[in-house]
Design a protein around this motif. Structure first.
Motif, PDB file in Angstrom:
ATOM      1  N   ILE A 102       4.124  72.835 -16.264  1.00 57.60           N
ATOM      2  CA  ILE A 102       2.992  72.087 -15.725  1.00 57.60           C
ATOM      3  C   ILE A 102       3.118  72.149 -14.206  1.00 57.60           C
ATOM      4  O   ILE A 102       4.074  71.622 -13.639  1.00 57.60           O
ATOM      5  N   SER A 103       2.172  72.816 -13.554  1.00 59.87           N
ATOM      6  CA  SER A 103       2.227  72.946 -12.099  1.00 59.87           C
ATOM      7  C   SER A 103       1.335  71.890 -11.462  1.00 59.87           C
ATOM      8  O   SER A 103       0.449  71.333 -12.102  1.00 59.87           O
ATOM      9  N   GLY A 104       1.590  71.623 -10.199  1.00 58.59           N
ATOM     10  CA  GLY A 104       0.833  70.624  -9.470  1.00 58.59           C
ATOM     11  C   GLY A 104       0.616  71.039  -8.036  1.00 58.59           C
ATOM     12  O   GLY A 104       1.068  72.098  -7.609  1.00 58.59           O
ATOM     13  N   PRO A 105      -0.072  70.198  -7.259  1.00 57.64           N
ATOM     14  CA  PRO A 105      -0.397  70.555  -5.877  1.00 57.64           C
ATOM     15  C   PRO A 105       0.832  70.689  -4.974  1.00 57.64           C
ATOM     16  O   PRO A 105       0.790  71.381  -3.976  1.00 57.64           O
ATOM     17  N   ARG A 106       1.922  70.052  -5.325  1.00 55.88           N
ATOM     18  CA  ARG A 106       3.171  70.183  -4.570  1.00 55.88           C
ATOM     19  C   ARG A 106       4.172  70.922  -5.446  1.00 55.88           C
ATOM     20  O   ARG A 106       4.201  70.739  -6.660  1.00 55.88           O
ATOM     21  N   SER A 155       2.844  78.103  -8.393  1.00 58.81           N
ATOM     22  CA  SER A 155       1.417  77.764  -8.365  1.00 58.81           C
ATOM     23  C   SER A 155       1.197  76.371  -7.773  1.00 58.81           C
ATOM     24  O   SER A 155       1.992  75.464  -7.968  1.00 58.81           O
ATOM     25  N   ARG A 156       0.099  76.212  -7.070  1.00 63.32           N
ATOM     26  CA  ARG A 156      -0.264  74.920  -6.472  1.00 63.32           C
ATOM     27  C   ARG A 156      -1.428  74.259  -7.217  1.00 63.32           C
ATOM     28  O   ARG A 156      -1.910  73.217  -6.810  1.00 63.32           O
TER      29      ARG A 156
END
Length: 172
Positions: A102-106, A155-156
């Motif tokens: 699970i990727s995120g903005p940070r 990924s962001r």
């Protein structure tokens, strides 16, 4: 008194396995360019082993690129465990059904999500201590998409990336 800055020592420690395998490649190149067919064939073998080790070390290094997170990852007897103050758990590698990132903005927001057959789930932050052990855990699973895992970790975007799922038996 240390003659190496802490940042440089950290970078050298992170790249140490890759650098060691590149030394093996250099030894293989030296031997492969030597005189005599025996030394040359031995050198080619050492060179191939060194290249394989360098490739694996580089991939392993990409999995443990984050640090400073909460909790500790442990891998023992085909059981993946995560220990934290208020969270944690364990899953069996033999019972896994799906592995998702699970990727995120940070980058510090990236998390590994392991799901077992039967419902047990384990969520591990990508920046947990000893997170590089996840590479060893994935090595036991046939058909893991390492390239998708590397892309997902960098990924962001807020997305879920399934990097491995269990093959289901077909009834027909």
């Amino acid at each position: 008194m240390s003659f190496v800055r802490p940042e440089a020592a950290s970078a050298l420690a992170r790249w140490s396995e890759v650098l060691a395998s590149l030394l093996i490649v250099a030894l293989g190149l030296w031997a492969a360019t030597g005189a005599g067919w025996l030394l040359q064939s031995l050198g080619v073998g050492i060179l191939l082993i060194g290249l394989g080790l360098a490739f694996t070390a580089f991939r392993r290094m990409q999995f443990g690129q984050f640090s400073g997170g909460v909790g500790v990852v442990d891998l023992d007897e085909r059981q993946l465990s995560y220990f934290a103050a208020f969270d944690g758990g364990a899953v069996s590698l033999d019972m896994l059904a799906r592995v998702t990132i699970i990727s995120g903005p940070r980058q510090s927001a990236a998390q590994w999500f392991f799901e077992e057959d039967g419902g047990a789930q384990l969520l591990i932050p990508a920046n947990a201590a000893e997170a590089d052990l996840l590479f060893d855990a994935l090595a036991a699973l046939p058909g893991v998409d390492y390239d998708a895992a590397t892309k997902a970790l960098s990924s962001r975007a807020d997305q879920q990336h399934v990097i491995w799922s269990k093959e289901r038996a077909q009834l027909h």
